[in-house]
Enzyme design. Structure first.
Site, mmCIF file in Angstrom:
data_model
loop_
_atom_site.group_PDB
_atom_site.id
_atom_site.type_symbol
_atom_site.label_atom_id
_atom_site.label_comp_id
_atom_site.label_asym_id
_atom_site.label_seq_id
_atom_site.Cartn_x
_atom_site.Cartn_y
_atom_site.Cartn_z
ATOM 1 N N THR A 102 15.612 -18.363 -9.309
ATOM 2 C CA THR A 102 17.067 -18.327 -9.506
ATOM 3 C C THR A 102 17.691 -19.286 -8.506
ATOM 4 O OG1 THR A 102 16.896 -15.997 -10.099
ATOM 5 C CG2 THR A 102 19.096 -16.840 -9.587
ATOM 6 N N LYS A 180 21.821 -16.780 -15.952
ATOM 7 C CA LYS A 180 21.114 -15.953 -14.947
ATOM 8 C C LYS A 180 22.106 -15.490 -13.867
ATOM 9 C CE LYS A 180 18.019 -14.107 -12.324
ATOM 10 N NZ LYS A 180 17.625 -12.722 -12.561
HETATM 11 N N1 LIG Z 1 13.107 -9.844 -6.823
HETATM 12 C C1 LIG Z 1 13.787 -9.752 -7.934
HETATM 13 O O1 LIG Z 1 14.194 -8.650 -8.334
HETATM 14 C C2 LIG Z 1 14.066 -10.994 -8.754
HETATM 15 C C3 LIG Z 1 14.340 -10.847 -10.126
HETATM 16 C C4 LIG Z 1 14.552 -11.984 -10.891
HETATM 17 C C5 LIG Z 1 14.546 -13.241 -10.306
HETATM 18 N N2 LIG Z 1 14.313 -13.353 -8.957
HETATM 19 C C6 LIG Z 1 14.308 -14.724 -8.388
HETATM 20 O O2 LIG Z 1 12.971 -15.233 -8.502
HETATM 21 C C7 LIG Z 1 12.646 -16.022 -7.345
HETATM 22 C C8 LIG Z 1 11.469 -15.367 -6.628
HETATM 23 O O3 LIG Z 1 11.901 -14.085 -6.223
HETATM 24 P P1 LIG Z 1 10.974 -13.120 -5.355
HETATM 25 O O4 LIG Z 1 11.668 -11.811 -5.279
HETATM 26 O O5 LIG Z 1 9.576 -13.223 -5.853
HETATM 27 O O6 LIG Z 1 11.097 -13.847 -3.943
HETATM 28 P P2 LIG Z 1 10.229 -13.594 -2.660
HETATM 29 O O7 LIG Z 1 9.466 -12.323 -2.757
HETATM 30 O O8 LIG Z 1 11.166 -13.841 -1.538
HETATM 31 O O9 LIG Z 1 9.117 -14.766 -2.736
HETATM 32 C C9 LIG Z 1 9.451 -16.041 -2.489
HETATM 33 C C10 LIG Z 1 8.290 -17.008 -2.671
HETATM 34 O O10 LIG Z 1 8.754 -18.279 -2.227
HETATM 35 C C11 LIG Z 1 7.863 -18.774 -1.221
HETATM 36 N N3 LIG Z 1 8.640 -19.586 -0.302
HETATM 37 C C12 LIG Z 1 9.800 -19.271 0.312
HETATM 38 N N4 LIG Z 1 10.240 -20.309 1.060
HETATM 39 C C13 LIG Z 1 9.321 -21.292 0.919
HETATM 40 C C14 LIG Z 1 9.204 -22.606 1.413
HETATM 41 N N5 LIG Z 1 10.130 -23.118 2.220
HETATM 42 N N6 LIG Z 1 8.127 -23.328 1.044
HETATM 43 C C15 LIG Z 1 7.179 -22.816 0.227
HETATM 44 N N7 LIG Z 1 7.235 -21.582 -0.291
HETATM 45 C C16 LIG Z 1 8.304 -20.830 0.047
HETATM 46 C C17 LIG Z 1 7.259 -17.542 -0.587
HETATM 47 O O11 LIG Z 1 6.067 -17.895 0.068
HETATM 48 P P3 LIG Z 1 5.455 -16.962 1.230
HETATM 49 O O12 LIG Z 1 4.637 -15.919 0.535
HETATM 50 O O13 LIG Z 1 4.648 -17.901 2.030
HETATM 51 O O14 LIG Z 1 6.603 -16.385 2.006
HETATM 52 C C18 LIG Z 1 7.039 -16.679 -1.832
HETATM 53 O O15 LIG Z 1 5.918 -17.115 -2.555
HETATM 54 C C19 LIG Z 1 13.916 -16.081 -6.485
HETATM 55 O O16 LIG Z 1 14.621 -17.241 -6.791
HETATM 56 C C20 LIG Z 1 14.693 -14.827 -6.919
HETATM 57 O O17 LIG Z 1 16.087 -14.969 -6.717
HETATM 58 C C21 LIG Z 1 14.038 -12.266 -8.187
#
Ligand SMILES: NC(=O)c1ccc[n+]([C@@H]2O[C@H](COP(=O)([O-])OP(=O)(O)OC[C@H]3O[C@@H](n4cnc5c(N)ncnc54)[C@H](OP(=O)(O)O)[C@@H]3O)[C@@H](O)[C@H]2O)c1
Length: 309
Positions: A102, A180
């Protein structure tokens, strides 16, 4: 030629999506996977099996070996940085990139322009659903881009990672991200509504249990899930957030920006963002969960952030 598929980003969402892709995607070859923190890639291999997933140490290697590449990272800066690395890594011509994070619609458009300019195909594809829904393969996909590219993604949606799609075929990439963000204003509003209602119940003689009962009977669905995360104290007991305060602040900010761009002074996301900043201050932006808005409302009402559950 058999296609090689590569998954980048194993956070809350990427973990479930890639697991389903590897297990149910009828892939020609084992899925390649990369995550900045290597432990998460190893965990995925341990969970799904080395016959279904191969862990890689670099983005560059995965892109070189693959024809279809999925990405799921936390925010705009991370996603832009990743695509810079990808573009520098060599020839992307003819490869299909599917970006599921997102991010701001303008960020998506910029990335799409660079990639398609280099001869790649691009689908912007944010998803709706919490991590448990990703794990269950029941997400709602919102793909935007050329229909011919979306058609290549479709075999991986229904029955694999998702239950439905809201397509923007041959429409601007940014449209998917705009939907979104509009969708996430529902989530921000819902969580804020629950947090204020539960705090109000606590400060009166009502108590939280009857409110949770009302929510279950009257609305149900995600309202019930988030209500429970608050009432049972999960929002302050969880080891890691399911939807981090930082990511929720990002979504609220993008929604507010989008509103401003089209002349709407949105109020609901501004209220949620204000509470989320308290969550980030109290629990940490990458540790606090969106449901911590309950703790923020409680504190402003003179209660502790943590409830007694
Ligand atoms: N959680 C929800 O309910 C939800 C629902 C729909 C959509 N989303 C969206 O989907 C996306 C992923 O969400 P999430 O909840 O899975 O997020 P998350 O748990 O915070 O995971 C983030 C991912 O990004 C990586 N990352 C962060 N900063 C980085 C950087 N500078 N360089 C390389 N890798 C980096 C992290 O790696 P590390 O493991 O090394 O930290 C991890 O693999 C986001 O944009 C979020 O807004 C989330």
């Amino acid at each position: 030629m058999a296609s090689q598929v590569f998954w980048i980003g194993l956070g809350n969402m990427g973990r479930g999506m890639s697991k389903n892709l590897a297990e149910k995607g009828s892939l020609d070859k084992p899925l390649l996977a990369y995550n900045r923190t290597k432990q998460r890639t190893d965990d995925l291999v341990a969970k799904v099996g080395s016959d279904k997933v191969v862990a890689l140490d670099s983005v560059e290697e995965g892109v070189k070996r693959s024809q279809i590449i999925f990405t799921s990272l936390s925010n705009d800066k991370a996603v832009e940085g990743l695509y810079e690395t990808i573009l520098k890594s060599g020839d992307v011509k003819g490869k299909l990139f599917i970006e599921t994070s997102t991010i701001h619609p303008d960020t998506t458009e910029r990335i799409a322009k660079s990639l398609t300019g280099a001869g790649a195909e691009f689908v912007a594809c944010p998803v709706f659903g919490v991590p448990a829904v990703a794990e269950a393969g029941q997400l709602i996909f919102v793909p935007a881009g050329p229909k011919s590219s979306i058609d290549k993604l479709r075999p991986f949606i229904k029955g694999v990672m998702g239950r439905a799609e809201i397509p923007f075929e041959d429409r601007p990439y940014g449209a998917a991200l705009k939907l979104k963000l509009i969708g996430n204003t529902f989530v921000l509003n819902m969580v804020t509504q629950l947090a204020e209602a539960l705090t109000m119940a606590e400060k009166t003689e009502v108590g939280t249990a009857p409110v949770q009962q009302f929510v279950d009977l009257f609305v149900g669905g995600p309202f019930s899930v988030y209500g429970e995360r608050m009432v049972k104290g999960v929002y302050h007991k969880m080891d890691a957030p399911l939807f981090s305060a930082d990511n929720a602040i990002k979504d609220a900010s993008h929604a507010l920006d989008l509103g401003k761009e089209v002349g709407i002074d949105l109020k609901n996301p501004a209220v949620a963002k204000d509470y989320l900043q308290d969550v980030a201050k109290h629990a940490g932006g990458d540790v606090g969960d969106i449901a911590g808005i309950y703790g923020a409302v409680r504190m402003r009402a003179g209660l502790k952030y943590e409830n007694d559950a």
